[in-house]
Design a protein around this motif. Structure first.
Motif, PDB file in Angstrom:
ATOM      1  N   SER A  85       0.701  -1.191  -0.113  1.00 43.44           N
ATOM      2  CA  SER A  85       0.122  -0.133   0.205  1.00 43.44           C
ATOM      3  C   SER A  85       0.873   1.426   0.107  1.00 43.44           C
ATOM      4  CB  SER A  85      -1.191  -0.111   1.242  1.00 43.44           C
ATOM      5  OG  SER A  85      -1.639   1.301   1.441  1.00 43.44           O
ATOM      6  N   LEU A  86       1.767   1.178   0.991  1.00 43.98           N
ATOM      7  CA  LEU A  86       2.898   2.477   0.953  1.00 43.98           C
ATOM      8  C   LEU A  86       3.451   2.552  -0.353  1.00 43.98           C
ATOM      9  CD1 LEU A  86       3.732   4.634   2.733  1.00 43.98           C
ATOM     10  CD2 LEU A  86       5.294   2.936   3.898  1.00 43.98           C
ATOM     11  N   TYR A  87       3.841   1.401  -1.039  1.00 40.47           N
ATOM     12  CA  TYR A  87       4.621   1.566  -2.330  1.00 40.47           C
ATOM     13  C   TYR A  87       3.680   2.167  -3.219  1.00 40.47           C
ATOM     14  CZ  TYR A  87       6.786  -0.126  -6.531  1.00 40.47           C
ATOM     15  OH  TYR A  87       7.272  -0.229  -7.846  1.00 40.47           O
ATOM     16  N   LEU A  88       2.407   1.899  -3.428  1.00 38.23           N
ATOM     17  CA  LEU A  88       1.743   2.457  -4.312  1.00 38.23           C
ATOM     18  C   LEU A  88       1.429   4.003  -4.031  1.00 38.23           C
ATOM     19  CD1 LEU A  88      -1.545  -0.151  -4.530  1.00 38.23           C
ATOM     20  CD2 LEU A  88       0.723   0.409  -6.321  1.00 38.23           C
ATOM     21  N   LYS A  89       1.229   4.401  -2.933  1.00 36.91           N
ATOM     22  CA  LYS A  89       1.256   5.765  -2.475  1.00 36.91           C
ATOM     23  C   LYS A  89       2.530   6.512  -2.789  1.00 36.91           C
ATOM     24  CE  LYS A  89      -2.056   4.858   1.204  1.00 36.91           C
ATOM     25  NZ  LYS A  89      -2.083   4.788   2.547  1.00 36.91           N
ATOM     26  N   LEU A  90       3.733   5.927  -2.321  1.00 32.13           N
ATOM     27  CA  LEU A  90       4.864   6.688  -2.665  1.00 32.13           C
ATOM     28  C   LEU A  90       5.348   6.843  -4.077  1.00 32.13           C
ATOM     29  CD1 LEU A  90       7.022   5.392   0.200  1.00 32.13           C
ATOM     30  CD2 LEU A  90       6.213   7.520   0.168  1.00 32.13           C
ATOM     31  N   THR A  91       5.284   5.862  -4.815  1.00 28.80           N
ATOM     32  CA  THR A  91       5.487   5.796  -6.441  1.00 28.80           C
ATOM     33  C   THR A  91       4.569   7.099  -6.959  1.00 28.80           C
ATOM     34  OG1 THR A  91       3.851   3.909  -6.837  1.00 28.80           O
ATOM     35  CG2 THR A  91       6.332   3.306  -6.705  1.00 28.80           C
ATOM     36  N   LYS A  92       3.490   7.179  -6.452  1.00 27.41           N
ATOM     37  CA  LYS A  92       2.645   8.485  -7.101  1.00 27.41           C
ATOM     38  C   LYS A  92       3.159   9.654  -6.623  1.00 27.41           C
ATOM     39  CE  LYS A  92      -1.829   5.721  -7.578  1.00 27.41           C
ATOM     40  NZ  LYS A  92      -3.133   5.617  -7.049  1.00 27.41           N
ATOM     41  N   ARG A  93       3.607   9.802  -5.346  1.00 22.70           N
ATOM     42  CA  ARG A  93       4.034  11.165  -4.885  1.00 22.70           C
ATOM     43  C   ARG A  93       5.634  11.229  -5.079  1.00 22.70           C
ATOM     44  NH1 ARG A  93       1.560  12.713   0.024  1.00 22.70           N
ATOM     45  NH2 ARG A  93       2.650  14.352   0.008  1.00 22.70           N
ATOM     46  N   LEU A  94       6.218  10.441  -5.514  1.00 18.68           N
ATOM     47  CA  LEU A  94       7.776  10.536  -5.733  1.00 18.68           C
ATOM     48  C   LEU A  94       8.108  10.038  -7.234  1.00 18.68           C
ATOM     49  CD1 LEU A  94       9.180   8.890  -2.451  1.00 18.68           C
ATOM     50  CD2 LEU A  94       8.814  11.399  -2.876  1.00 18.68           C
ATOM     51  N   SER A  95       7.359  10.877  -7.971  1.00 19.27           N
ATOM     52  CA  SER A  95       7.627  10.606  -9.407  1.00 19.27           C
ATOM     53  C   SER A  95       9.027  10.892  -9.927  1.00 19.27           C
ATOM     54  CB  SER A  95       6.608  11.221 -10.538  1.00 19.27           C
ATOM     55  OG  SER A  95       6.807  12.666 -10.375  1.00 19.27           O
ATOM     56  N   GLY A  96       9.910  10.347 -10.527  1.00 19.28           N
ATOM     57  CA  GLY A  96      11.287  10.561 -10.755  1.00 19.28           C
ATOM     58  C   GLY A  96      12.273  10.203  -9.691  1.00 19.28           C
ATOM     59  N   ILE A  97      11.862   9.349  -8.803  1.00 23.18           N
ATOM     60  CA  ILE A  97      12.632   8.919  -7.737  1.00 23.18           C
ATOM     61  C   ILE A  97      12.383   7.402  -7.823  1.00 23.18           C
ATOM     62  CG2 ILE A  97      13.166   8.625  -5.315  1.00 23.18           C
ATOM     63  CD1 ILE A  97      12.483  11.750  -5.029  1.00 23.18           C
ATOM     64  N   SER A  98      13.485   6.530  -8.069  1.00 24.78           N
ATOM     65  CA  SER A  98      13.037   4.976  -7.843  1.00 24.78           C
ATOM     66  C   SER A  98      12.983   4.381  -6.717  1.00 24.78           C
ATOM     67  CB  SER A  98      14.601   4.543  -8.792  1.00 24.78           C
ATOM     68  OG  SER A  98      15.505   4.942  -7.924  1.00 24.78           O
ATOM     69  N   VAL A  99      11.854   3.880  -6.566  1.00 25.42           N
ATOM     70  CA  VAL A  99      11.180   3.258  -5.285  1.00 25.42           C
ATOM     71  C   VAL A  99      10.959   1.660  -5.856  1.00 25.42           C
ATOM     72  CG1 VAL A  99       9.509   3.182  -3.756  1.00 25.42           C
ATOM     73  CG2 VAL A  99      10.187   5.292  -4.626  1.00 25.42           C
ATOM     74  N   ASP A 100      11.480   0.839  -4.929  1.00 23.34           N
ATOM     75  CA  ASP A 100      11.320  -0.365  -5.056  1.00 23.34           C
ATOM     76  C   ASP A 100      10.835  -1.170  -3.860  1.00 23.34           C
ATOM     77  OD1 ASP A 100      11.012  -2.943  -6.628  1.00 23.34           O
ATOM     78  OD2 ASP A 100      12.883  -2.743  -7.427  1.00 23.34           O
ATOM     79  N   LEU A 101      10.341  -2.311  -3.969  1.00 24.51           N
ATOM     80  CA  LEU A 101       9.807  -3.130  -2.827  1.00 24.51           C
ATOM     81  C   LEU A 101      10.485  -4.541  -2.637  1.00 24.51           C
ATOM     82  CD1 LEU A 101       7.436  -3.412  -0.771  1.00 24.51           C
ATOM     83  CD2 LEU A 101       6.142  -4.132  -2.534  1.00 24.51           C
TER      84      LEU A 101
END
Length: 168
Positions: A30-46
């Motif tokens: 759930s947090l991954y989905l929220k962060l990828t939307k809010r942190l566009s341009g920053i690579s986020v993985d799980l």
């Protein structure tokens, strides 16, 4: 979520990487989905323990090489490798972790000459007595070499158990 986003942006802006830890895989997703939307341009993985080994190794390799800036994870990083650019850790629902886990997780950051930050996030509700004691202990024993004191505090909070018998 706003606090987490601000912490991440601050660390990324100084050239670092971030661990975000939660023991619930559902919460992480759930947090991954929220962060990828809010942190566009920053690579986020799980990553989490039930992933396939090749996928887990590939994702961890990208993080070690600095290609992934934010890694959402369970406690599988607790006794892992030291990554010098990872200087911020955010532990979500910190009151649910054991004292030794909090100590080990906090030790995953600050392995270089950069200032490290460990954020212990808790909900806006009353915590259990043992959860409060664990968080107070991790704050109290924050100096280098405090592992012995943490062990003693953990023993006091959890009790020693029974040396002979089935009540371990």
């Amino acid at each position: 979520i706003n606090l987490i986003v601000n912490i991440i942006i601050k660390e990324i802006s100084r050239g670092g990487q971030v661990y975000v830890v939660d023991n619930s895989v559902d919460s992480l997703k759930s947090l991954y989905l929220k962060l990828t939307k809010r942190l566009s341009g920053i690579s986020v993985d799980l990553i989490f323990g039930t992933m396939s080994s090749p996928s887990l190794l590939n994702k961890m390799d990208l993080f070690v090489k600095g290609k992934t800036k934010v890694l959402l994870t369970t406690t599988i990083i607790e006794s892992g490798i030291d990554i010098s650019l990872t200087n911020t850790i955010i532990i979500n629902n910190a009151h649910l972790f054991g004292l030794s886990q909090l100590y080990q997780l906090r030790g995953r950051v600050g392995r270089s000459s950069y200032q490290a930050f460990a954020w212990f996030l808790i909900p806006k509700k009353e915590l259990s007595l043992s959860g409060t004691k664990r968080l107070n202990a991790i704050v109290k024993y924050s100096s280098l070499g405090s592992g012995y004191n943490i062990s003693l505090e953990d023993l006091e909070i959890r009790g020693s158990g029974s040396l002979f018998g089935y009540k371990q």
